[in-house]
Design a protein around this motif. Structure first.
Motif, PDB file in Angstrom:
ATOM      1  N   ASP A   1       2.786-135.669  81.350  1.00 28.81           N
ATOM      2  CA  ASP A   1       3.835-136.239  80.519  1.00 28.81           C
ATOM      3  C   ASP A   1       4.269-135.235  79.444  1.00 28.81           C
ATOM      4  O   ASP A   1       3.716-134.136  79.344  1.00 28.81           O
ATOM      5  CB  ASP A   1       3.387-137.561  79.899  1.00 28.81           C
ATOM      6  CG  ASP A   1       2.218-137.383  78.954  1.00 28.81           C
ATOM      7  OD1 ASP A   1       1.928-136.241  78.555  1.00 28.81           O
ATOM      8  OD2 ASP A   1       1.582-138.386  78.621  1.00 28.81           O
TER       9      ASP A   1
ATOM     10  N   PHE B   1       3.885-135.261  76.228  1.00 31.39           N
ATOM     11  CA  PHE B   1       2.877-134.963  75.223  1.00 31.39           C
ATOM     12  C   PHE B   1       1.910-133.875  75.689  1.00 31.39           C
ATOM     13  O   PHE B   1       1.574-132.963  74.937  1.00 31.39           O
ATOM     14  CB  PHE B   1       2.114-136.226  74.839  1.00 31.39           C
ATOM     15  CG  PHE B   1       2.956-137.246  74.129  1.00 31.39           C
ATOM     16  CD1 PHE B   1       3.109-137.197  72.750  1.00 31.39           C
ATOM     17  CD2 PHE B   1       3.608-138.249  74.838  1.00 31.39           C
ATOM     18  CE1 PHE B   1       3.890-138.134  72.081  1.00 31.39           C
ATOM     19  CE2 PHE B   1       4.391-139.191  74.183  1.00 31.39           C
ATOM     20  CZ  PHE B   1       4.528-139.131  72.800  1.00 31.39           C
ATOM     21  N   GLN B   2       1.480-134.003  76.925  1.00 30.55           N
ATOM     22  CA  GLN B   2       0.603-132.968  77.466  1.00 30.55           C
ATOM     23  C   GLN B   2       1.343-131.650  77.625  1.00 30.55           C
ATOM     24  O   GLN B   2       0.805-130.576  77.375  1.00 30.55           O
ATOM     25  CB  GLN B   2       0.071-133.394  78.836  1.00 30.55           C
ATOM     26  CG  GLN B   2      -1.024-134.431  78.783  1.00 30.55           C
ATOM     27  CD  GLN B   2      -1.413-134.851  80.188  1.00 30.55           C
ATOM     28  OE1 GLN B   2      -0.931-135.859  80.685  1.00 30.55           O
ATOM     29  NE2 GLN B   2      -2.255-134.053  80.831  1.00 30.55           N
TER      30      GLN B   2
ATOM     31  N   ILE C   1       3.724-130.275  75.983  1.00 32.69           N
ATOM     32  CA  ILE C   1       3.947-129.455  74.792  1.00 32.69           C
ATOM     33  C   ILE C   1       2.654-129.139  74.044  1.00 32.69           C
ATOM     34  O   ILE C   1       2.684-128.493  72.992  1.00 32.69           O
ATOM     35  CB  ILE C   1       4.938-130.122  73.816  1.00 32.69           C
ATOM     36  CG1 ILE C   1       4.344-131.417  73.253  1.00 32.69           C
ATOM     37  CG2 ILE C   1       6.272-130.376  74.487  1.00 32.69           C
ATOM     38  CD1 ILE C   1       5.048-131.893  72.008  1.00 32.69           C
ATOM     39  N   ALA C   2       1.540-129.578  74.569  1.00 26.96           N
ATOM     40  CA  ALA C   2       0.274-129.336  73.882  1.00 26.96           C
ATOM     41  C   ALA C   2      -0.115-127.865  73.902  1.00 26.96           C
ATOM     42  O   ALA C   2      -0.812-127.387  73.018  1.00 26.96           O
ATOM     43  CB  ALA C   2      -0.843-130.182  74.503  1.00 26.96           C
TER      44      ALA C   2
ATOM     45  N   ASP D   1      -4.967-128.470  66.895  1.00 28.86           N
ATOM     46  CA  ASP D   1      -3.744-128.652  66.131  1.00 28.86           C
ATOM     47  C   ASP D   1      -3.107-129.997  66.459  1.00 28.86           C
ATOM     48  O   ASP D   1      -3.611-130.757  67.288  1.00 28.86           O
ATOM     49  CB  ASP D   1      -2.766-127.497  66.373  1.00 28.86           C
ATOM     50  CG  ASP D   1      -2.304-127.435  67.820  1.00 28.86           C
ATOM     51  OD1 ASP D   1      -2.513-128.419  68.568  1.00 28.86           O
ATOM     52  OD2 ASP D   1      -1.738-126.411  68.216  1.00 28.86           O
TER      53      ASP D   1
ATOM     54  N   PHE E   1      -0.373-130.754  68.004  1.00 28.97           N
ATOM     55  CA  PHE E   1       0.134-130.892  69.369  1.00 28.97           C
ATOM     56  C   PHE E   1      -0.965-131.292  70.344  1.00 28.97           C
ATOM     57  O   PHE E   1      -0.763-132.161  71.190  1.00 28.97           O
ATOM     58  CB  PHE E   1       0.796-129.584  69.814  1.00 28.97           C
ATOM     59  CG  PHE E   1       2.042-129.249  69.061  1.00 28.97           C
ATOM     60  CD1 PHE E   1       3.272-129.769  69.463  1.00 28.97           C
ATOM     61  CD2 PHE E   1       2.008-128.440  67.940  1.00 28.97           C
ATOM     62  CE1 PHE E   1       4.438-129.465  68.763  1.00 28.97           C
ATOM     63  CE2 PHE E   1       3.161-128.128  67.232  1.00 28.97           C
ATOM     64  CZ  PHE E   1       4.378-128.642  67.649  1.00 28.97           C
ATOM     65  N   GLN E   2      -2.109-130.646  70.202  1.00 33.17           N
ATOM     66  CA  GLN E   2      -3.232-131.030  71.063  1.00 33.17           C
ATOM     67  C   GLN E   2      -3.720-132.428  70.729  1.00 33.17           C
ATOM     68  O   GLN E   2      -4.064-133.206  71.613  1.00 33.17           O
ATOM     69  CB  GLN E   2      -4.389-130.057  70.877  1.00 33.17           C
ATOM     70  CG  GLN E   2      -4.203-128.726  71.584  1.00 33.17           C
ATOM     71  CD  GLN E   2      -5.360-127.792  71.254  1.00 33.17           C
ATOM     72  OE1 GLN E   2      -5.247-126.977  70.346  1.00 33.17           O
ATOM     73  NE2 GLN E   2      -6.466-127.949  71.957  1.00 33.17           N
TER      74      GLN E   2
ATOM     75  N   ILE F   1      -2.260-135.068  69.676  1.00 31.50           N
ATOM     76  CA  ILE F   1      -1.495-136.211  70.174  1.00 31.50           C
ATOM     77  C   ILE F   1      -1.293-136.177  71.686  1.00 31.50           C
ATOM     78  O   ILE F   1      -0.639-137.047  72.253  1.00 31.50           O
ATOM     79  CB  ILE F   1      -0.116-136.315  69.492  1.00 31.50           C
ATOM     80  CG1 ILE F   1       0.769-135.125  69.877  1.00 31.50           C
ATOM     81  CG2 ILE F   1      -0.264-136.434  67.998  1.00 31.50           C
ATOM     82  CD1 ILE F   1       2.234-135.357  69.589  1.00 31.50           C
ATOM     83  N   ALA F   2      -1.853-135.177  72.340  1.00 28.84           N
ATOM     84  CA  ALA F   2      -1.673-135.066  73.784  1.00 28.84           C
ATOM     85  C   ALA F   2      -2.396-136.175  74.539  1.00 28.84           C
ATOM     86  O   ALA F   2      -1.999-136.572  75.623  1.00 28.84           O
ATOM     87  CB  ALA F   2      -2.154-133.702  74.269  1.00 28.84           C
TER      88      ALA F   2
ATOM     89  N   ARG G   1      -3.326-141.277  70.675  1.00 30.07           N
ATOM     90  CA  ARG G   1      -2.056-141.823  70.178  1.00 30.07           C
ATOM     91  C   ARG G   1      -2.218-143.299  69.832  1.00 30.07           C
ATOM     92  O   ARG G   1      -1.691-143.774  68.824  1.00 30.07           O
ATOM     93  CB  ARG G   1      -0.946-141.619  71.217  1.00 30.07           C
ATOM     94  CG  ARG G   1      -0.519-140.168  71.370  1.00 30.07           C
ATOM     95  CD  ARG G   1       0.842-140.034  72.055  1.00 30.07           C
ATOM     96  NE  ARG G   1       0.890-140.550  73.410  1.00 30.07           N
ATOM     97  CZ  ARG G   1       0.499-139.890  74.496  1.00 30.07           C
ATOM     98  NH1 ARG G   1       0.002-138.662  74.381  1.00 30.07           N
ATOM     99  NH2 ARG G   1       0.593-140.420  75.694  1.00 30.07           N
TER     100      ARG G   1
ATOM    101  N   TRP H   1       9.399-129.095  64.550  1.00 28.78           N
ATOM    102  CA  TRP H   1       9.449-128.441  65.862  1.00 28.78           C
ATOM    103  C   TRP H   1      10.544-129.079  66.708  1.00 28.78           C
ATOM    104  O   TRP H   1      11.357-128.395  67.320  1.00 28.78           O
ATOM    105  CB  TRP H   1       8.083-128.559  66.549  1.00 28.78           C
ATOM    106  CG  TRP H   1       8.027-127.895  67.880  1.00 28.78           C
ATOM    107  CD1 TRP H   1       7.803-126.577  68.119  1.00 28.78           C
ATOM    108  CD2 TRP H   1       8.194-128.512  69.161  1.00 28.78           C
ATOM    109  NE1 TRP H   1       7.829-126.342  69.477  1.00 28.78           N
ATOM    110  CE2 TRP H   1       8.062-127.496  70.127  1.00 28.78           C
ATOM    111  CE3 TRP H   1       8.443-129.821  69.574  1.00 28.78           C
ATOM    112  CZ2 TRP H   1       8.180-127.764  71.487  1.00 28.78           C
ATOM    113  CZ3 TRP H   1       8.553-130.083  70.928  1.00 28.78           C
ATOM    114  CH2 TRP H   1       8.423-129.048  71.873  1.00 28.78           C
TER     115      TRP H   1
END
Lengths: 108, 108
Positions: free
Chosen positions: A9, A11-12, A14-15, B9, B11-12, B14-15, B20, B84
């Motif tokens: 997805d 979220f993953q 852009i991780a 970070d 981004f990771q 919330i992956a 979430r 971002w």
DNA sequence: ATTATATAAAACCATTTGGTTCCATGTCAA
DNA sequence: TTGACATGGAACCAAATGGTTTTATATAAT
């Protein structure tokens, strides 16, 4: 329709920092893999895998042109992220939230 | 200062879908781990690990109260994500972007 | 003091991730 | 048609991820 059984997805997708760089690089431009991978300190194969993940999340689309495949940004799925974020914004900024919400709700 | 050598970070952080959900659950509320983990189909230990990752990204803060530790949302780091995102918005909506930019630039 | 409760920490495990190298296939140019 | 170039795919690997169970420690209640 064509819901595409996405394994990854947004979220993953852009991780990973490399993938975020890829998105920036492909914003506006349309580039072939070889040229893309020259910007990164890893092999073309690694970049191809990252592009695949971005493709699965539909953040990037590739069209074949002759023997090369041109990739470009497809930013629409980021709207999901924006929507997700919107929920949390009320918890850190209340100042202009009403105006922001107005804008948000009227952009479609 | 206190830059905290963050291993994870935003981004990771919330992956992962569980993380979430945790953020949503802790929005506004302050809850102890035991109570938090009762909402999830995994062990308390697993939740504790997720909370640790969220803590490293400073998306959650925990204060000890007696024998329990109360966690709550700390949404500020999500601003990085918003920033971002802002870069990419120009690539999918141009309609109200000027107004949006005005709002964005004036909220601090 | 003893017991129950709340969290923390360690050891372990399977799967996923992010990378590699090597080989195959398709397309363009000489 | 032969060779060079661009991409795709398979096999492999180390490290990270997301979970588990077990053990330990601190606080509260009786």
């Amino acid at each position: 329709m064509a819901a595409s059984a996405e394994k990854h997805d947004v979220f993953q997708a852009i991780a990973d920092p490399t993938r975020r760089e890829l998105l920036r690089l492909l914003a506006g431009k349309e580039l072939p893999i070889n040229q893309i991978s020259s910007h990164f300190p890893m092999t073309r194969t690694a970049i191809a895998k990252h592009l695949r993940i971005l493709s699965e999340a539909e953040l990037v689309k590739g069209r074949k042109s002759g023997r090369e495949k041109l990739y470009s940004l497809h930013s629409e799925p980021l709207a999901e992220l924006k929507q997700w974020l919107a929920f949390f914004e009320q918890y850190w900024d209340n100042k202009l939230s009403m105006l922001k919400n107005y804008v948000e709700e009227n952009e479609e």
